[in-house]
Design a protein around this motif. Sequence first.
Motif, PDB file in Angstrom:
ATOM      1  N   HIS A  86      33.918  42.186  27.868  1.00 14.26           N
ATOM      2  CA  HIS A  86      34.482  42.774  29.073  1.00 14.26           C
ATOM      3  C   HIS A  86      35.217  41.712  29.896  1.00 14.26           C
ATOM      4  N   PRO A  87      36.531  41.834  30.102  1.00 15.50           N
ATOM      5  CA  PRO A  87      37.207  40.940  31.045  1.00 15.50           C
ATOM      6  C   PRO A  87      36.506  41.046  32.399  1.00 15.50           C
ATOM      7  N   THR A  88      36.147  39.908  32.980  1.00 14.66           N
ATOM      8  CA  THR A  88      35.293  39.895  34.175  1.00 14.66           C
ATOM      9  C   THR A  88      35.999  39.176  35.316  1.00 14.66           C
ATOM     10  N   THR A  89      36.213  39.902  36.413  1.00 14.38           N
ATOM     11  CA  THR A  89      36.866  39.340  37.594  1.00 14.38           C
ATOM     12  C   THR A  89      35.858  39.220  38.722  1.00 14.38           C
ATOM     13  N   LEU A  90      35.887  38.082  39.408  1.00 15.02           N
ATOM     14  CA  LEU A  90      35.043  37.872  40.579  1.00 15.02           C
ATOM     15  C   LEU A  90      35.956  37.644  41.776  1.00 15.02           C
ATOM     16  N   TYR A  91      35.964  38.606  42.684  1.00 15.28           N
ATOM     17  CA  TYR A  91      36.729  38.476  43.924  1.00 15.28           C
ATOM     18  C   TYR A  91      35.890  37.670  44.909  1.00 15.28           C
ATOM     19  N   CYS A  92      36.500  36.662  45.526  1.00 12.56           N
ATOM     20  CA  CYS A  92      35.737  35.714  46.344  1.00 12.56           C
ATOM     21  C   CYS A  92      36.350  35.540  47.735  1.00 12.56           C
ATOM     22  N   ILE A 135      38.716  34.318  38.686  1.00 14.28           N
ATOM     23  CA  ILE A 135      38.463  34.213  40.121  1.00 14.28           C
ATOM     24  C   ILE A 135      39.702  34.648  40.889  1.00 14.28           C
ATOM     25  N   ARG A 136      39.524  35.629  41.782  1.00 15.01           N
ATOM     26  CA  ARG A 136      40.629  36.138  42.583  1.00 15.01           C
ATOM     27  C   ARG A 136      40.200  36.209  44.046  1.00 15.01           C
ATOM     28  N   PRO A 137      41.151  36.075  44.979  1.00  7.81           N
ATOM     29  CA  PRO A 137      40.799  36.205  46.394  1.00  7.81           C
ATOM     30  C   PRO A 137      40.434  37.660  46.736  1.00  7.81           C
ATOM     31  N   ALA A 138      39.371  37.812  47.517  1.00 11.33           N
ATOM     32  CA  ALA A 138      38.935  39.153  47.911  1.00 11.33           C
ATOM     33  C   ALA A 138      40.012  39.886  48.693  1.00 11.33           C
ATOM     34  N   SER A 139      40.879  39.136  49.352  1.00 14.04           N
ATOM     35  CA  SER A 139      41.940  39.737  50.164  1.00 14.04           C
ATOM     36  C   SER A 139      42.929  40.559  49.335  1.00 14.04           C
ATOM     37  N   GLU A 140      42.920  40.381  48.005  1.00 11.67           N
ATOM     38  CA  GLU A 140      43.760  41.221  47.154  1.00 11.67           C
ATOM     39  C   GLU A 140      43.335  42.691  47.222  1.00 11.67           C
TER      40      GLU A 140
END
Length: 269
Positions: A33-39, A52-57
Amino acid sequence: MQLNRRPVASLWIGDKLQYLNQLCLKSHLRHGHPTTLYCTDEVTNAPEGVNIRPASEIMDIDMSVVENTSASFLSNVFRYKMIQKTGAIWIDCDAFCHKPFPDEWEHIYAGHGMRGALNCGVVGIPQTGELMDRLLDYYDNLPDYPAWWNKNQRKKMDRLDPSIPLPVRIYKTERTAFGPQAFTYFAQQTGDIKHAMTNDVLYPVPFQLNDIFYDPYGRVEGWFTENTVSVHLYTNGTKPWWRKNVPLENSYADRMCKEVGIDPSLALE
């Protein structure tokens, strides 16, 4: 590792993951599973392969509200906005992937514990539809009181300082009013409750027994069935000792860390 299954995503408020969070995120990668963590902050100890992606997205995070509630508070609205925008399956950072999520599952949610309410620690729902609309409208246009509250719950909130922001007052009155309570109520209102899975699929171990994950003599797998796909580890209810010390040898937490490749000693609280 081929990441060719359905994407999953979560939110992290803070700058450091604990080892159980690392374990759970990596467990999804292991199953493709491609796994993204919004931070909200710069997280430097996520497992390799986690995006890792900014939560602001997805949405702006009001840290003043988080400071007056909890780190999990805003995740209750974040998860639905994330699903609506990306179509990914929401996973809490303490949901361990036991088996991959089947591609054909459109509704992914189940009851937990011993009382029957739906949990929203693992959620997959259609990006558009009445359930999504009802959930987002609730968060975007908070009522004076949640519609399902009884007289005593309303009186309890009325005793709070009215200058406190409404979402904080609701949270302080009922901690789960933005999580399982809301999800259960709106799923009942729209009829989507009929799609709920049995507890063993996503929450095989009742949260009242969460210490079993750290017991070297506990039979965690005795709770599993052939339908079990995810195992919730309930880190919010974990005793502080387990967060500050490596798990005992042969406990479920220890065995899964060794199986997935996580060193607990490097990410203790």
